[in-house]
Design a protein around this motif. Sequence first.
Motif, PDB file in Angstrom:
ATOM      1  N   TYR A   8      24.778  -9.353 128.941  1.00 36.21           N
ATOM      2  CA  TYR A   8      23.919  -8.167 128.933  1.00 36.21           C
ATOM      3  C   TYR A   8      23.051  -8.179 130.189  1.00 36.21           C
ATOM      4  O   TYR A   8      22.516  -9.226 130.581  1.00 36.21           O
ATOM      5  CB  TYR A   8      23.023  -8.151 127.697  1.00 36.21           C
ATOM      6  N   HIS A  46      28.208  -5.961 129.426  1.00 38.52           N
ATOM      7  CA  HIS A  46      29.254  -5.979 130.456  1.00 38.52           C
ATOM      8  C   HIS A  46      30.082  -7.245 130.273  1.00 38.52           C
ATOM      9  O   HIS A  46      29.679  -8.162 129.549  1.00 38.52           O
ATOM     10  CB  HIS A  46      28.637  -5.949 131.857  1.00 38.52           C
ATOM     11  N   ASN A 100      25.927   1.301 131.242  1.00 37.59           N
ATOM     12  CA  ASN A 100      27.388   1.361 131.145  1.00 37.59           C
ATOM     13  C   ASN A 100      27.903   2.673 131.708  1.00 37.59           C
ATOM     14  O   ASN A 100      27.176   3.644 131.839  1.00 37.59           O
ATOM     15  CB  ASN A 100      27.824   1.243 129.683  1.00 37.59           C
ATOM     16  N   TYR A 143      21.447  -2.164 121.812  1.00 40.05           N
ATOM     17  CA  TYR A 143      21.538  -3.571 122.186  1.00 40.05           C
ATOM     18  C   TYR A 143      20.192  -4.117 122.655  1.00 40.05           C
ATOM     19  O   TYR A 143      20.091  -5.263 123.056  1.00 40.05           O
ATOM     20  CB  TYR A 143      22.586  -3.764 123.285  1.00 40.05           C
ATOM     21  N   PHE A 167      22.248  -3.766 128.609  1.00 37.54           N
ATOM     22  CA  PHE A 167      23.546  -3.100 128.471  1.00 37.54           C
ATOM     23  C   PHE A 167      24.650  -4.154 128.565  1.00 37.54           C
ATOM     24  O   PHE A 167      24.547  -5.106 129.329  1.00 37.54           O
ATOM     25  CB  PHE A 167      23.739  -2.048 129.571  1.00 37.54           C
ATOM     26  N   ASP A 185      34.328  -2.299 131.152  1.00 35.64           N
ATOM     27  CA  ASP A 185      33.058  -1.758 130.685  1.00 35.64           C
ATOM     28  C   ASP A 185      33.205  -1.193 129.266  1.00 35.64           C
ATOM     29  O   ASP A 185      32.351  -1.406 128.401  1.00 35.64           O
ATOM     30  CB  ASP A 185      32.607  -0.649 131.651  1.00 35.64           C
ATOM     31  N   TYR A 186      34.297  -0.502 129.056  1.00 37.19           N
ATOM     32  CA  TYR A 186      34.586   0.078 127.738  1.00 37.19           C
ATOM     33  C   TYR A 186      34.729  -1.030 126.691  1.00 37.19           C
ATOM     34  O   TYR A 186      34.155  -0.974 125.602  1.00 37.19           O
ATOM     35  CB  TYR A 186      35.870   0.909 127.834  1.00 37.19           C
ATOM     36  N   ASP A 200      29.078  -3.560 120.252  1.00 34.69           N
ATOM     37  CA  ASP A 200      28.870  -2.857 118.973  1.00 34.69           C
ATOM     38  C   ASP A 200      29.153  -3.796 117.798  1.00 34.69           C
ATOM     39  O   ASP A 200      28.391  -3.849 116.833  1.00 34.69           O
ATOM     40  CB  ASP A 200      29.791  -1.636 118.871  1.00 34.69           C
ATOM     41  N   ARG A 252      31.498  -2.666 125.746  1.00 35.43           N
ATOM     42  CA  ARG A 252      30.677  -1.849 124.855  1.00 35.43           C
ATOM     43  C   ARG A 252      31.126  -1.954 123.398  1.00 35.43           C
ATOM     44  O   ARG A 252      30.295  -2.102 122.493  1.00 35.43           O
ATOM     45  CB  ARG A 252      30.740  -0.393 125.327  1.00 35.43           C
TER      46      ARG A 252
END
Length: 333
Positions: free
Chosen positions: A210, A314, A215, A232, A312, A73-74, A81, A77
Motif C-alpha cells: 500500500y 499496488h 489506483n 483501505y 492505495f 493495478d487491477y 478488497d 485492488r
Amino acid sequence: MLHSQKFGWPLLAHEQSHSWDGKYRRPAELYSKANYQGPERTTLLWVYEGLNEYIGMLLATRAGFNDPAYMRDYIARVAADFSHEPGRSSTALVDTATENWVIRAFDVPWFSTRRGQDYYDEGALIWLRADTIIRERTQGQRSLDNFLRSFFGQHDSDAIVVPYTREDVEASLSAICSFDWHGFFEEKIYQVNPKPPTDGLEAAGWRLVYDTTPNNEPFYTDVLPITYFGDYSIGFSVKKDGTIFDVVSGTPAYEAGLGPNMTILAVNGHAYSVEALNEAVAHPEDGKIVFTVRNFNSVEIHQVNYTGGVRFPHLERIPDRHDYLSEILAPRI
Ligand SMILES: [Zn+2]
C-alpha cells in the motif's frame, strides 16, 4: 466506452471467452434440457465465472487491450478488497456462488460483512495460484493454458453443450499436472477461509503493498457511483454528493459509528469536498478526523481515530522470486 488502448476492459475478453467457458462447457448442475422449473444450481460458478475472469485478464492483456501495469493495478485492488473483508471469517467462497442471485446487487451496504459475488475475482486469484502450481511442478513445461486447451478446446463441433462436474475439472487438471486438486479447491472454495487469497500472487513473484499513489480508474467506474475510495485507509467509500456509500466493518470509520447512507456535511469543520476529505485522511491532526454528518433527521459529530494516511493497493516485485505473473500476462507469439 473504451477509455484508451492502455486502459481497456478485461470484460470484453471475458464475455468472448464465455463461448467456451459457459456455453460450450457448462456445469452439469446448471444444464438441464428437461426442466427449467427447479432452482438454479450455481455452486460451480467459481469455474464458469471465476476461471473466466482469469481468462479475461489474460486475454485482454496478452492481446494488448490493456498493458501489464494496468492489469497488476487491477489485481492489486481486488486482492486488497479480499484483504479487507470480515465476511471471509464466516462465509465460504462457494456460498457466494450458491446464493449469487440474491447478492448480485452491488449497491447494498455492508458489502464486506455480507460478501459479494466473490467467486468472480477471488476465483481468478485462486486460478492464478493453480496456474503457478502447474508451472512450478512442471518446471515451466506446462501451465494453465494446457488445461484450458484440453478442457475447453476438445474438438470442433456444432453448437452443442458439453456439461462437466467438479470431478471432471479436477481430473482434467490432474491429467496436466499431478496434484491434490480436490484438496486445493476444498480448502480455498468449499471451506471457510479467512486468509486473503494472495498466495497465487506471491507464488507469481509479486506481493500486495500500500502507498499513497491512487489506483487506475477501474473499468466499472461508469456504473459505480463512488468518488472517494477510502476502504483501505479510514474504511469507507463516499459518493459524489458526500453520502457514505459503504463502511468496512472493523475499520476506524466503523469504530467511530459511521455508517452507509449518512451524508458528510463537514470534515474537521470544513464544508465537505473530496479534496477536504482526502487532505484530512492524508494528514490527520493529532490522529483524529472529526466528521459532521446528517443521519436521517439528525446532525451528528463522529470522531475517527486514524493515523495511517492515504493508502492505495499496488503490486511490488518480490526480489529473487521468479516472475511468473509477467510471463502469464505476456503476449503469445
Ligand atoms: Zn461472465
